[in-house]
Design a protein around this motif. Structure first.
Motif, PDB file in Angstrom:
ATOM      1  N   VAL A  70       0.839  -1.206   0.000  1.00 45.82           N
ATOM      2  CA  VAL A  70       0.000   0.000   0.000  1.00 45.82           C
ATOM      3  C   VAL A  70       0.871   1.252   0.000  1.00 45.82           C
ATOM      4  O   VAL A  70       0.614   2.212  -0.742  1.00 45.82           O
ATOM      5  CB  VAL A  70      -0.956  -0.006   1.211  1.00 45.82           C
ATOM      6  N   ASP A  71       1.917   1.261   0.831  1.00 53.36           N
ATOM      7  CA  ASP A  71       2.799   2.428   0.925  1.00 53.36           C
ATOM      8  C   ASP A  71       3.506   2.698  -0.402  1.00 53.36           C
ATOM      9  O   ASP A  71       3.529   3.839  -0.886  1.00 53.36           O
ATOM     10  CB  ASP A  71       3.829   2.221   2.036  1.00 53.36           C
ATOM     11  N   SER A  84       0.811   3.745  -3.125  1.00 49.49           N
ATOM     12  CA  SER A  84       0.247   5.077  -2.852  1.00 49.49           C
ATOM     13  C   SER A  84       1.260   6.168  -3.169  1.00 49.49           C
ATOM     14  O   SER A  84       0.918   7.208  -3.740  1.00 49.49           O
ATOM     15  CB  SER A  84      -0.191   5.175  -1.386  1.00 49.49           C
ATOM     16  N   ASP A  85       2.516   5.922  -2.809  1.00 52.25           N
ATOM     17  CA  ASP A  85       3.566   6.896  -3.120  1.00 52.25           C
ATOM     18  C   ASP A  85       3.748   7.027  -4.634  1.00 52.25           C
ATOM     19  O   ASP A  85       4.005   8.123  -5.145  1.00 52.25           O
ATOM     20  CB  ASP A  85       4.886   6.480  -2.477  1.00 52.25           C
ATOM     21  N   ILE A 103       1.417   6.697  -6.914  1.00 54.81           N
ATOM     22  CA  ILE A 103       0.314   7.504  -7.440  1.00 54.81           C
ATOM     23  C   ILE A 103       0.546   8.987  -7.171  1.00 54.81           C
ATOM     24  O   ILE A 103       0.263   9.845  -8.020  1.00 54.81           O
ATOM     25  CB  ILE A 103      -1.019   7.025  -6.829  1.00 54.81           C
ATOM     26  N   LYS A 104       1.102   9.309  -6.011  1.00 51.62           N
ATOM     27  CA  LYS A 104       1.350  10.712  -5.663  1.00 51.62           C
ATOM     28  C   LYS A 104       2.347  11.379  -6.611  1.00 51.62           C
ATOM     29  O   LYS A 104       2.341  12.609  -6.764  1.00 51.62           O
ATOM     30  CB  LYS A 104       1.866  10.808  -4.226  1.00 51.62           C
ATOM     31  N   HIS A 109      -3.348   2.044  -9.820  1.00 52.16           N
ATOM     32  CA  HIS A 109      -4.657   2.066  -9.157  1.00 52.16           C
ATOM     33  C   HIS A 109      -5.238   0.653  -8.998  1.00 52.16           C
ATOM     34  O   HIS A 109      -5.833   0.335  -7.961  1.00 52.16           O
ATOM     35  CB  HIS A 109      -5.629   2.961  -9.924  1.00 52.16           C
ATOM     36  N   VAL A 147      -3.149  -0.880  -6.066  1.00 47.15           N
ATOM     37  CA  VAL A 147      -3.406  -0.349  -4.728  1.00 47.15           C
ATOM     38  C   VAL A 147      -4.822  -0.707  -4.268  1.00 47.15           C
ATOM     39  O   VAL A 147      -5.051  -0.925  -3.062  1.00 47.15           O
ATOM     40  CB  VAL A 147      -3.156   1.175  -4.675  1.00 47.15           C
ATOM     41  N   LYS A 158      -5.360  -2.570  -0.803  1.00 48.95           N
ATOM     42  CA  LYS A 158      -6.283  -2.051   0.211  1.00 48.95           C
ATOM     43  C   LYS A 158      -7.306  -3.116   0.601  1.00 48.95           C
ATOM     44  O   LYS A 158      -7.698  -3.222   1.782  1.00 48.95           O
ATOM     45  CB  LYS A 158      -6.998  -0.805  -0.312  1.00 48.95           C
ATOM     46  N   GLN A 203     -11.253   2.786   1.480  1.00 53.29           N
ATOM     47  CA  GLN A 203     -10.184   3.274   0.608  1.00 53.29           C
ATOM     48  C   GLN A 203     -10.120   2.457  -0.674  1.00 53.29           C
ATOM     49  O   GLN A 203      -9.897   2.999  -1.767  1.00 53.29           O
ATOM     50  CB  GLN A 203      -8.841   3.213   1.345  1.00 53.29           C
ATOM     51  N   TYR A 251     -10.398   3.854  -4.868  1.00 54.83           N
ATOM     52  CA  TYR A 251      -9.512   3.553  -5.994  1.00 54.83           C
ATOM     53  C   TYR A 251     -10.260   2.798  -7.091  1.00 54.83           C
ATOM     54  O   TYR A 251     -10.019   3.020  -8.285  1.00 54.83           O
ATOM     55  CB  TYR A 251      -8.304   2.753  -5.513  1.00 54.83           C
TER      56      TYR A 251
END
Length: 287
Positions: free
Chosen positions: A25-26, A29-30, A32-33, A51, A54, A58, A66, A70
């Motif tokens: 997840v970490d 998610s990073d 995607i950012k 997506h 993640v 999730k 969450q 997504y």
């Protein structure tokens, strides 16, 4: 940034394979950012892969709200039905794990219809019998070796159909919808015979075997259960081990072998189910 996002995608996928879901997840998610605001136009496939991954991660960490966000983003931005299949699978997994079986089946039926497959929720007995006869006819004269040496299934739509049916069959069985279970189990076998086999053919033959046992055809059921195990051995895909083992060892082969011989396979199904996120089946294995 895009190169780093790609590296984080690969790291997240590797973490998923190792059942390190929180780390996955970490990473994802990073990743995607790092994408631009117009990511779905600038880097469509990288955005899709991140997506999809993640959302699955999730689900595996039971962060269902969450996960849903997504999934919704993929469904809103995906260009083609095939690009939506992975998040549909994740959502069906989640609904089954939450015991929202009606919702899981309704979603699965909707996606299958979009893929050209329709199944009656309440079939006439004549249709059920015809489905059985058609499947038996396709299998006539085919030895286990004939089936095991069929070409590999390559049609992406048929792979998607059989994968969705695989997830739905357990929910259908738990709902005691026997006619729908027959239609789905038979269709999985029909597709494998016509379009070739792959890893998901293994649980397909297990469901078919369970159906045969329910009809009193015990020896045929045992034969196809053992064939399902051979297909699983051929393709070595851990993802489907829980479903194959639960059905084969827990619902069929106890008719042939002492239960103490089967228990390790059921324990393995529970263990791998927890490691791969197949919580619906691992909960069955707990019993």
């Amino acid at each position: 940034k895009d190169s780093l996002a790609s590296l984080l995608l690969r790291a997240g996928q590797k973490a998923m394979r190792c059942s390190a879901f929180t780390a996955a997840v970490d990473y994802l998610s990073d990743g995607i950012k790092l994408l631009s605001e117009d990511k779905w136009n600038d880097r469509y496939y990288l955005s899709l892969d991140l997506h999809n991954a993640v959302a699955e991660a999730k689900y595996c960490t039971a962060e269902f709200d969450q996960m849903g966000k997504y999934i919704d983003e993929v469904l809103l931005n995906a260009r083609y039905l095939r690009d939506k299949i992975q998040v549909y699978l994740t959502k069906i997994y989640a609904l089954g794990s939450l015991q929202k079986l009606d919702e899981a089946l309704s979603l699965g039926m909707s996606v299958l219809q979009n893929l050209g497959e329709t199944f009656p929720r309440k079939g006439k007995k004549s249709r059920v019998i015809f489905c059985l006869l058609k499947t038996n006819w396709l299998l006539v004269g085919k030895s286990d070796d004939d089936i095991l040496t069929l070409p590999q299934m390559c049609d992406p739509d048929k792979i998607a159909v059989t994968t969705i049916l695989n997830l739905m069959c357990i929910s259908t069985w738990m709902q005691r919808d026997n006619d729908l279970f027959v239609f789905m189990a038979c269709r999985m076998v029909q597709i494998s015979i016509k379009y070739g086999i792959n890893a998901v053919s293994a649980p397909g033959f297990e469901y078919f075997a369970m159906m045969l046992c329910n009809l009193g055809r015990i020896q045929d059921g045992i034969r196809y259960a053992q064939l399902g195990l051979q297909i699983m051995e051929k393709y070595q895909l851990r993802q489907w081990v829980p479903r194959v083992n639960i059905v084969s060892y827990g619902m069929i082969l106890f008719l042939k072998d002492p239960f103490r011989k089967l228990t390790p396979h059921l324990d393995l199904a529970k263990q791998i189910g927890l490691q791969t996120g197949d919580y619906q089946v691992s909960s069955i294995g707990a019993y």
